[in-house]
Design an enzyme around this catalytic site. Structure first.
Site, PDB file in Angstrom:
ATOM      1  N   TYR A  83       0.655  -1.249   0.037  1.00  0.00           N
ATOM      2  CA  TYR A  83      -0.122  -0.136  -0.028  1.00  0.00           C
ATOM      3  C   TYR A  83       0.797   1.441   0.067  1.00  0.00           C
ATOM      4  CZ  TYR A  83      -4.474  -2.092   1.246  1.00  0.00           C
ATOM      5  OH  TYR A  83      -5.563  -3.135   1.034  1.00  0.00           O
ATOM      6  N   LYS A 130       3.221 -13.684   5.573  1.00  0.00           N
ATOM      7  CA  LYS A 130       3.587 -14.835   4.568  1.00  0.00           C
ATOM      8  C   LYS A 130       5.015 -14.962   4.600  1.00  0.00           C
ATOM      9  CE  LYS A 130       0.586 -16.399   1.904  1.00  0.00           C
ATOM     10  NZ  LYS A 130      -0.013 -17.768   2.112  1.00  0.00           N
ATOM     11  N   ASP A 178      -3.138 -16.556   5.726  1.00  0.00           N
ATOM     12  CA  ASP A 178      -4.284 -17.662   5.436  1.00  0.00           C
ATOM     13  C   ASP A 178      -4.640 -18.360   6.518  1.00  0.00           C
ATOM     14  OD1 ASP A 178      -2.001 -18.685   5.054  1.00  0.00           O
ATOM     15  OD2 ASP A 178      -2.331 -19.463   3.052  1.00  0.00           O
ATOM     16  N   ASP A 206      -5.640  -4.722   6.369  1.00  0.00           N
ATOM     17  CA  ASP A 206      -6.660  -3.992   6.202  1.00  0.00           C
ATOM     18  C   ASP A 206      -7.853  -5.365   6.007  1.00  0.00           C
ATOM     19  OD1 ASP A 206      -8.451  -2.262   4.830  1.00  0.00           O
ATOM     20  OD2 ASP A 206      -7.528  -2.398   2.912  1.00  0.00           O
TER      21      ASP A 206
END
Ligand code: NAD
Length: 361
Positions: free
Chosen positions: A125, A192, A225, A249
């Site tokens: 972002y 991740k 995840d 987010d």
């Protein structure tokens, strides 16, 4: 001594929500000196085309604390979001979203009590983007190929994901400090790192280093995840999560969904020496000026502000009053009633009146 607080009413439903919140905060007995400051598209004309006047930023820097209503970002070229402008100008790097279920809110989950801390200056972002087909993008693709990184397809657009030691360290230091002050027991770092070794891998290593310096608080990590699945299956096992910008987010919306949605989701943004308290939801322009929408997310943002100002007793009393109001189910806006057309729904200012009656009883 009165607390000096910058009050940004915002636009759309912002002014009615902040007015309700101001009245309720004053009814806690805590003294405030409000420094009301403009921001948003409507004030641009008076401020040389600037929707975020320098005087508003100066007020926040001076007072260190702001209570803000939502602000509309008009759709169209060349308008920089006031919310992004505030984040960048004040270097607000940690967004905090507590997500707690209150009895009486319609949700599939009970007993959720989570805090999401999201890093808000870096990651994908950061706004470093290369549009497909532009010379810069072609040049970057050629540079990557020259360095052994051939992209799967040539007709590619590219967004860059910067993750720094400094940016990661400061958000984890903030999170451990926040956890300690708010009596939280565990921090979960989300990442991740298994896929993105040089960005999320760095994030995880720095998190582990900061955790080692703060052994009084339990620390663990989860892959993003898996984190989503765990939150949906067993949210009660988690406490405070720290996430990079993009996952933060997404997961903060997931967590808002667990607790009953936008109407009850408060928020805060922290930088060095500055804190801006505002609800998660936006300015809902179609409801502006109707005394209709739910002020609870804005009010709960006020509770966070009271805690930040070390007014714990007032914060507890206000939070208890809000929880009682929700449980009783009477003086609530349409969105918290069993049906949206419920004739017993009250308006924004009546919710504030009911809370003031409880606080001053
Ligand atoms: P929104 O949150 O303003 O509204 C979406 C819908 O949620 C509304 O139509 C309404 O049905 C409901 N809703 C929102 N707040 C509510 C409340 N307090 N009580 C009852 N119902 C409520 O989202 P949007 O429509 O995507 O955005 C509108 C504007 O707000 C946009 O210009 C956007 O950029 C801006 N925005 C500002 C902020 C901020 O100031 N921090 C945050 C998000 C969006």
């Amino acid at each position: 001594m009165a607390h000096k607080v910058t009050l940004i009413p915002g636009d759309g439903i912002g002014p009615e929500l902040t007015e309700a919140t101001r009245r309720v905060l004053e009814a806690t007995g805590v003294a405030f000196e409000w420094d009301v400051q403009p921001a948003g598209a409507e004030v641009m004309a008076e401020h040389g085309g600037n929707p975020l006047p320098e005087s508003t930023l100066d007020s926040i820097r001076r007072n260190g604390v702001a209570l803000k209503g939502p602000i509309t970002t008009p759709v169209g070229e060349g308008f920089r979001s006031v919310n992004v402008g505030l984040r960048v100008s004040l270097d607000l790097y940690a967004q905090v979203r507590p997500c707690k279920t209150y009895a009486g809110v319609r949700t599939r989950y009970d007993h959720v009590d989570l805090v999401i801390v999201r890093e808000t200056t870096e990651d994908i972002y950061a706004g470093i983007e290369f549009e497909q087909g532009t010379p810069e993008c072609e040049e970057l693709i050629a540079w990557l190929a020259a360095h052994g990184e051939k992209l799967p397809q040539p007709d590619t657009g590219i967004s860059i994901k910067p993750t720094s030691i400094t940016g990661t360290r400061r958000v984890f230091e903030f999170a451990f400090d926040y956890a300690r002050r708010m009596g939280r027991r565990k921090i979960t770092a989300v990442h991740k790192a298994n896929i993105m070794k040089f960005t999320d891998g760095l994030w995880l290593h720095v998190a582990q280093a900061v955790a080692a310096e703060n052994p009084d608080i339990e620390f663990e990590d989860r892959i993003a995840d898996n984190m989503c699945m765990q939150l949906v299956q067993r949210p009660e096992e988690y406490d405070l999560m720290v996430l990079p910008n993009l996952y933060g987010d997404i997961v903060s919306d997931l967590a808002a969904g667990l607790i009953g949605g936008l109407g009850v989701a408060p928020g805060a943004n922290f930088g060095k020496g500055v804190a801006v308290f505002e609800p998660t939801h936006g300015s809902a322009p179609k409801y502006a000026g109707q005394n209709k929408v739910n002020p609870i997310a804005q009010l709960l943002s006020g509770v966070l502000m009271l805690r930040h100002l070390d007014e714990a007793a007032a914060a507890d009393r206000l939070e208890t009053s809000i929880a009682d109001l929700i449980r009783e189910g009477k003086s609530l806006t349409y969105d918290m009633k069993p049906s949206r057309n419920d004739p017993t729904a009250v308006g924004t200012s009546e919710v504030a009146d009911a809370l003031i009656a409880k606080l001053t009883a």
